[in-house]
Design an enzyme around this catalytic site. Structure first.
Site, PDB file in Angstrom:
ATOM      1  N   SER A 119      -5.792  11.776  -1.322  1.00  0.00           N
ATOM      2  CA  SER A 119      -6.948  10.880  -1.373  1.00  0.00           C
ATOM      3  C   SER A 119      -8.247  11.643  -1.503  1.00  0.00           C
ATOM      4  CB  SER A 119      -7.041  10.087  -0.069  1.00  0.00           C
ATOM      5  OG  SER A 119      -5.985   9.195   0.046  1.00  0.00           O
ATOM      6  N   HIS A 140      -4.152  10.384  -8.577  1.00  0.00           N
ATOM      7  CA  HIS A 140      -4.510   9.557  -7.412  1.00  0.00           C
ATOM      8  C   HIS A 140      -4.321   8.071  -7.732  1.00  0.00           C
ATOM      9  CE1 HIS A 140      -7.791   8.335  -4.301  1.00  0.00           C
ATOM     10  NE2 HIS A 140      -6.580   8.187  -3.807  1.00  0.00           N
ATOM     11  N   GLU A 152      -6.842   7.789 -10.733  1.00  0.00           N
ATOM     12  CA  GLU A 152      -7.933   8.767 -10.839  1.00  0.00           C
ATOM     13  C   GLU A 152      -7.260  10.122 -11.076  1.00  0.00           C
ATOM     14  OE1 GLU A 152     -10.029   9.285  -7.068  1.00  0.00           O
ATOM     15  OE2 GLU A 152     -11.956   9.200  -8.097  1.00  0.00           O
ATOM     16  N   ASN A 190     -12.950   7.933  -3.079  1.00  0.00           N
ATOM     17  CA  ASN A 190     -13.126   7.951  -1.626  1.00  0.00           C
ATOM     18  C   ASN A 190     -14.471   8.508  -1.164  1.00  0.00           C
ATOM     19  OD1 ASN A 190     -10.917   6.601  -0.506  1.00  0.00           O
ATOM     20  ND2 ASN A 190      -9.612   8.254  -1.263  1.00  0.00           N
TER      21      ASN A 190
HETATM   22  C1  LIG Z   1      -7.376   5.397   0.214  1.00  0.00           C
HETATM   23  C2  LIG Z   1      -7.251   5.846  -1.180  1.00  0.00           C
HETATM   24  O1  LIG Z   1      -7.083   7.070  -1.397  1.00  0.00           O
HETATM   25  C3  LIG Z   1      -7.402   4.989  -2.360  1.00  0.00           C
HETATM   26  C4  LIG Z   1      -7.054   3.551  -2.204  1.00  0.00           C
HETATM   27  O2  LIG Z   1      -5.972   3.135  -2.546  1.00  0.00           O
HETATM   28  S1  LIG Z   1      -8.235   2.585  -1.519  1.00  0.00           S
HETATM   29  C5  LIG Z   1      -7.527   0.982  -1.527  1.00  0.00           C
HETATM   30  C6  LIG Z   1      -7.640   0.333  -2.889  1.00  0.00           C
HETATM   31  N1  LIG Z   1      -7.105  -1.002  -2.804  1.00  0.00           N
HETATM   32  C7  LIG Z   1      -7.882  -2.054  -2.540  1.00  0.00           C
HETATM   33  O3  LIG Z   1      -9.088  -1.950  -2.427  1.00  0.00           O
HETATM   34  C8  LIG Z   1      -7.141  -3.338  -2.402  1.00  0.00           C
HETATM   35  C9  LIG Z   1      -8.046  -4.480  -2.045  1.00  0.00           C
HETATM   36  N2  LIG Z   1      -7.261  -5.713  -1.933  1.00  0.00           N
HETATM   37  C10 LIG Z   1      -6.833  -6.397  -3.017  1.00  0.00           C
HETATM   38  O4  LIG Z   1      -7.101  -6.045  -4.162  1.00  0.00           O
HETATM   39  C11 LIG Z   1      -6.011  -7.620  -2.740  1.00  0.00           C
HETATM   40  O5  LIG Z   1      -6.282  -8.080  -1.440  1.00  0.00           O
HETATM   41  C12 LIG Z   1      -4.455  -7.381  -2.891  1.00  0.00           C
HETATM   42  C13 LIG Z   1      -4.147  -7.086  -4.368  1.00  0.00           C
HETATM   43  C14 LIG Z   1      -3.948  -6.283  -2.012  1.00  0.00           C
HETATM   44  C15 LIG Z   1      -3.730  -8.663  -2.483  1.00  0.00           C
HETATM   45  O6  LIG Z   1      -4.198  -9.705  -3.262  1.00  0.00           O
HETATM   46  P1  LIG Z   1      -4.357 -11.174  -2.707  1.00  0.00           P
HETATM   47  O7  LIG Z   1      -4.680 -12.030  -3.877  1.00  0.00           O
HETATM   48  O8  LIG Z   1      -5.298 -11.155  -1.566  1.00  0.00           O
HETATM   49  O9  LIG Z   1      -2.974 -11.532  -2.043  1.00  0.00           O
HETATM   50  P2  LIG Z   1      -1.616 -11.969  -2.663  1.00  0.00           P
HETATM   51  O10 LIG Z   1      -1.736 -13.256  -3.448  1.00  0.00           O
HETATM   52  O11 LIG Z   1      -0.660 -11.955  -1.525  1.00  0.00           O
HETATM   53  O12 LIG Z   1      -1.236 -10.787  -3.652  1.00  0.00           O
HETATM   54  C16 LIG Z   1      -1.531 -10.758  -5.034  1.00  0.00           C
HETATM   55  C17 LIG Z   1      -0.389 -10.094  -5.731  1.00  0.00           C
HETATM   56  O13 LIG Z   1      -0.275  -8.736  -5.286  1.00  0.00           O
HETATM   57  C18 LIG Z   1       1.045  -8.476  -4.806  1.00  0.00           C
HETATM   58  N3  LIG Z   1       0.963  -7.579  -3.651  1.00  0.00           N
HETATM   59  C19 LIG Z   1       0.147  -7.700  -2.584  1.00  0.00           C
HETATM   60  N4  LIG Z   1       0.345  -6.684  -1.740  1.00  0.00           N
HETATM   61  C20 LIG Z   1       1.299  -5.911  -2.278  1.00  0.00           C
HETATM   62  C21 LIG Z   1       1.953  -4.723  -1.868  1.00  0.00           C
HETATM   63  N5  LIG Z   1       1.637  -4.100  -0.732  1.00  0.00           N
HETATM   64  N6  LIG Z   1       2.892  -4.191  -2.687  1.00  0.00           N
HETATM   65  C22 LIG Z   1       3.241  -4.782  -3.836  1.00  0.00           C
HETATM   66  N7  LIG Z   1       2.646  -5.922  -4.278  1.00  0.00           N
HETATM   67  C23 LIG Z   1       1.707  -6.474  -3.502  1.00  0.00           C
HETATM   68  C24 LIG Z   1       1.580  -9.814  -4.371  1.00  0.00           C
HETATM   69  O14 LIG Z   1       2.988  -9.830  -4.438  1.00  0.00           O
HETATM   70  C25 LIG Z   1       0.940 -10.753  -5.383  1.00  0.00           C
HETATM   71  O15 LIG Z   1       1.663 -10.787  -6.580  1.00  0.00           O
HETATM   72  P3  LIG Z   1       2.404 -12.098  -7.075  1.00  0.00           P
HETATM   73  O16 LIG Z   1       1.931 -13.271  -6.276  1.00  0.00           O
HETATM   74  O17 LIG Z   1       2.034 -12.189  -8.497  1.00  0.00           O
HETATM   75  O18 LIG Z   1       3.837 -11.792  -6.840  1.00  0.00           O
HETATM   76  N1  LIG Z   2      -2.779   4.676   2.042  1.00  0.00           N
HETATM   77  C1  LIG Z   2      -3.518   4.615   0.964  1.00  0.00           C
HETATM   78  O1  LIG Z   2      -4.196   3.614   0.710  1.00  0.00           O
HETATM   79  C2  LIG Z   2      -3.564   5.772   0.025  1.00  0.00           C
HETATM   80  C3  LIG Z   2      -3.051   7.006   0.386  1.00  0.00           C
HETATM   81  N2  LIG Z   2      -3.100   8.048  -0.512  1.00  0.00           N
HETATM   82  C4  LIG Z   2      -2.567   9.349  -0.161  1.00  0.00           C
HETATM   83  O2  LIG Z   2      -1.154   9.297  -0.338  1.00  0.00           O
HETATM   84  C5  LIG Z   2      -0.521  10.151   0.614  1.00  0.00           C
HETATM   85  C6  LIG Z   2       0.490   9.345   1.408  1.00  0.00           C
HETATM   86  O3  LIG Z   2      -0.172   8.273   2.060  1.00  0.00           O
HETATM   87  P1  LIG Z   2       0.619   6.995   2.583  1.00  0.00           P
HETATM   88  O4  LIG Z   2       1.761   6.706   1.691  1.00  0.00           O
HETATM   89  O5  LIG Z   2      -0.381   5.953   2.862  1.00  0.00           O
HETATM   90  O6  LIG Z   2       1.187   7.554   3.978  1.00  0.00           O
HETATM   91  P2  LIG Z   2       2.491   7.108   4.811  1.00  0.00           P
HETATM   92  O7  LIG Z   2       2.236   7.556   6.192  1.00  0.00           O
HETATM   93  O8  LIG Z   2       2.811   5.686   4.520  1.00  0.00           O
HETATM   94  O9  LIG Z   2       3.658   7.972   4.122  1.00  0.00           O
HETATM   95  C7  LIG Z   2       3.767   9.350   4.165  1.00  0.00           C
HETATM   96  C8  LIG Z   2       5.241   9.682   4.015  1.00  0.00           C
HETATM   97  O10 LIG Z   2       5.399  11.089   3.806  1.00  0.00           O
HETATM   98  C9  LIG Z   2       6.416  11.529   4.680  1.00  0.00           C
HETATM   99  N3  LIG Z   2       6.261  12.950   4.915  1.00  0.00           N
HETATM  100  C10 LIG Z   2       5.511  13.581   5.849  1.00  0.00           C
HETATM  101  N4  LIG Z   2       5.640  14.908   5.718  1.00  0.00           N
HETATM  102  C11 LIG Z   2       6.492  15.121   4.694  1.00  0.00           C
HETATM  103  C12 LIG Z   2       7.056  16.282   4.100  1.00  0.00           C
HETATM  104  N5  LIG Z   2       6.761  17.498   4.560  1.00  0.00           N
HETATM  105  N6  LIG Z   2       7.920  16.139   3.060  1.00  0.00           N
HETATM  106  C13 LIG Z   2       8.246  14.908   2.590  1.00  0.00           C
HETATM  107  N7  LIG Z   2       7.742  13.773   3.130  1.00  0.00           N
HETATM  108  C14 LIG Z   2       6.881  13.876   4.162  1.00  0.00           C
HETATM  109  C15 LIG Z   2       6.273  10.662   5.912  1.00  0.00           C
HETATM  110  O11 LIG Z   2       7.457  10.702   6.701  1.00  0.00           O
HETATM  111  P3  LIG Z   2       7.326  10.402   8.300  1.00  0.00           P
HETATM  112  O12 LIG Z   2       6.804   9.025   8.434  1.00  0.00           O
HETATM  113  O13 LIG Z   2       8.761  10.562   8.757  1.00  0.00           O
HETATM  114  O14 LIG Z   2       6.382  11.445   8.827  1.00  0.00           O
HETATM  115  C16 LIG Z   2       6.040   9.307   5.273  1.00  0.00           C
HETATM  116  O15 LIG Z   2       7.257   8.682   4.899  1.00  0.00           O
HETATM  117  C17 LIG Z   2      -1.635  10.776   1.457  1.00  0.00           C
HETATM  118  O16 LIG Z   2      -1.995  12.023   0.893  1.00  0.00           O
HETATM  119  C18 LIG Z   2      -2.759   9.762   1.292  1.00  0.00           C
HETATM  120  O17 LIG Z   2      -4.024  10.323   1.482  1.00  0.00           O
HETATM  121  C19 LIG Z   2      -3.617   7.899  -1.774  1.00  0.00           C
HETATM  122  C20 LIG Z   2      -4.092   6.686  -2.194  1.00  0.00           C
HETATM  123  C21 LIG Z   2      -4.143   5.532  -1.298  1.00  0.00           C
END
Ligand SMILES: CC(=O)CC(=O)SCCNC(=O)CCNC(=O)[C@H](O)C(C)(C)COP(=O)(O)OP(=O)(O)OC[C@H]1O[C@@H](n2cnc3c(N)ncnc32)[C@H](O)[C@@H]1OP(=O)(O)O
Ligand SMILES: NC(=O)C1=CN([C@@H]2O[C@H](COP(=O)(O)OP(=O)(O)OC[C@H]3O[C@@H](n4cnc5c(N)ncnc54)[C@H](OP(=O)(O)O)[C@@H]3O)[C@@H](O)[C@H]2O)C=CC1
Length: 283
Positions: A119, A140, A152, A190
């Site tokens: 991330s 990403h 990304e 991020n």
């Molecule tokens: C941290 C990082 O490094 C980077 C990141 O990822 S930051 C996070 C970026 N993501 C966001 O910002 C997500 C923001 N939220 C959203 O866009 C929406 O709330 C959402 C798409 C998650 C859900 O949408 P919603 O309209 O509120 O709910 P909902 O109607 O239940 O879902 C819409 C569709 O997405 C699907 N969906 C929702 N969550 C899901 C999940 N976890 N996995 C797979 N599909 C999913 C649903 O199945 C649904 O599809 P269908 O109805 O067509 O089958």
């Molecule tokens: N959450 C988000 O929205 C996003 C996350 N990311 C990035 O993706 C990565 C994963 O995040 P996320 O999926 O949310 O995290 P989770 O905690 O859901 O999953 C991480 C997984 O990796 C496993 N794991 C830990 N250490 C190892 C290892 N040494 N070898 C193999 N597997 C390992 C964990 O196992 P166990 O549980 O047994 O420790 C777990 O199953 C991070 O780098 C995060 O920053 C990127 C975009 C969005």
């Protein structure tokens, strides 16, 4: 470069989603996690998502079974020997990612590309532990992977044009849109998103409003699909904290200090949706 076989490291919420979209796009997928339980849990989520696709008429039962049939289990990083592209999605800790990349570099074929779904962590620093920094890149994906269109793509200092092009092409084959960015802490996504989430946590911490009110303001006022506290729970509070720490360390600027309330929740094991409790409680 012709990518046929993808290995995904980490079967959590991101790794599972990445494995799913790769298998749906016709790639052979090896899904690796440290434990069999984590793999089975990840495969369970993939199966549920694909079944929903069948129910919704987006794919046939045969297509679902074919996608599942393309995913194979791994708990050993030496399985990297079969892959053309590796996408690492383990936990957001530099020491863990560097250890994984060192091992992948030993086992993977010479032509293989090593990518990370980090991330925020510097790609260049991850690449530096390998003997192939030109073939290391950030890929990403956004959460939830099957739904979100963006990937990304982050170039490390040494990433070659050939590596970039292969990953960009692969992203399009997954029906996602690639956006190229340079390697600075938090990249673009991020660096912009996480300080907003952290600020929302400060407004809760300082008693400015309730969690529901904060989320409602951002949903109804700014048309965000989720409020920032709900989104933090969805991303994982541990991941949110690690990202703020990367921004703080990387820029040396106190404006990126993580809110003490975020740290407290993570220390309590309240990691958000994935652990059943974060700002909200999940059944
Ligand atoms: C941290 C990082 O490094 C980077 C990141 O990822 S930051 C996070 C970026 N993501 C966001 O910002 C997500 C923001 N939220 C959203 O866009 C929406 O709330 C959402 C798409 C998650 C859900 O949408 P919603 O309209 O509120 O709910 P909902 O109607 O239940 O879902 C819409 C569709 O997405 C699907 N969906 C929702 N969550 C899901 C999940 N976890 N996995 C797979 N599909 C999913 C649903 O199945 C649904 O599809 P269908 O109805 O067509 O089958
Ligand atoms: N959450 C988000 O929205 C996003 C996350 N990311 C990035 O993706 C990565 C994963 O995040 P996320 O999926 O949310 O995290 P989770 O905690 O859901 O999953 C991480 C997984 O990796 C496993 N794991 C830990 N250490 C190892 C290892 N040494 N070898 C193999 N597997 C390992 C964990 O196992 P166990 O549980 O047994 O420790 C777990 O199953 C991070 O780098 C995060 O920053 C990127 C975009 C969005």
């Amino acid at each position: 470069m012709d990518i046929k076989h993808v290995m995904v490291i980490g079967a959590g919420q991101m790794g599972g989603g990445i494995a799913q979209v790769c298998a749906q796009a016709g790639f052979d997928v090896t899904l690796n996690d440290i434990s069999e339980e984590a793999y089975e849990k990840g495969l369970g989520v993939i199966t549920k998502n694909l079944s929903r696709g069948v129910e919704k008429g987006r794919m046939t039962e045969e297509e679902k079974e074919a996608a599942l049939g393309r995913i194979r289990k791994s708990t050993d990083l030496s399985d990297a020997q079969h892959a053309d592209l590796i996408i690492e999605a383990a936990v957001e800790k530099m020491a863990i990612k560097q250890s994984i990349f060192k091992q992948l570099d030993e086992h993977a074929q010479e032509h293989a590309i090593l990518s990370t779904n980090t991330s925020a962590l510097p790609i260049t620093e991850i690449a530096a532990v390998t003997n192939r920094p030109g073939q290391v890149i950030g890929m990403h994906f956004m959460n939830p992977v099957p739904v979100m269109k963006l990937v990304e793509i982050i170039r490390g200092l040494a990433t070659t044009d050939e590596t970039y092009q292969a990953v960009e092409e692969m992203t399009r084959k997954l029906s996602k849109t690639p956006v190229e960015v340079n390697d600075y802490p938090g990249f673009v996504s991020n660096r912009v998103l996480m300080p907003m989430i952290n600020e929302a946590i400060f407004t809760l911490y300082e008693g400015v409003a309730t969690k529901e009110a904060i989320d409602e303001v951002m949903k109804l006022g700014m048309n965000h699909p989720m409020g920032p506290l709900q989104l933090a729970d969805f991303i994982g509070l541990d991941t949110c904290l690690y990202i703020m720490e990367v921004l703080q360390d990387g820029f040396g600027d106190p404006k990126y200090r993580p809110c003490p309330l975020l740290r407290k929740y993570v220390n309590a094991g309240w990691l958000g949706k994935k652990s059943g409790r974060g700002f909200y409680i999940y059944e």
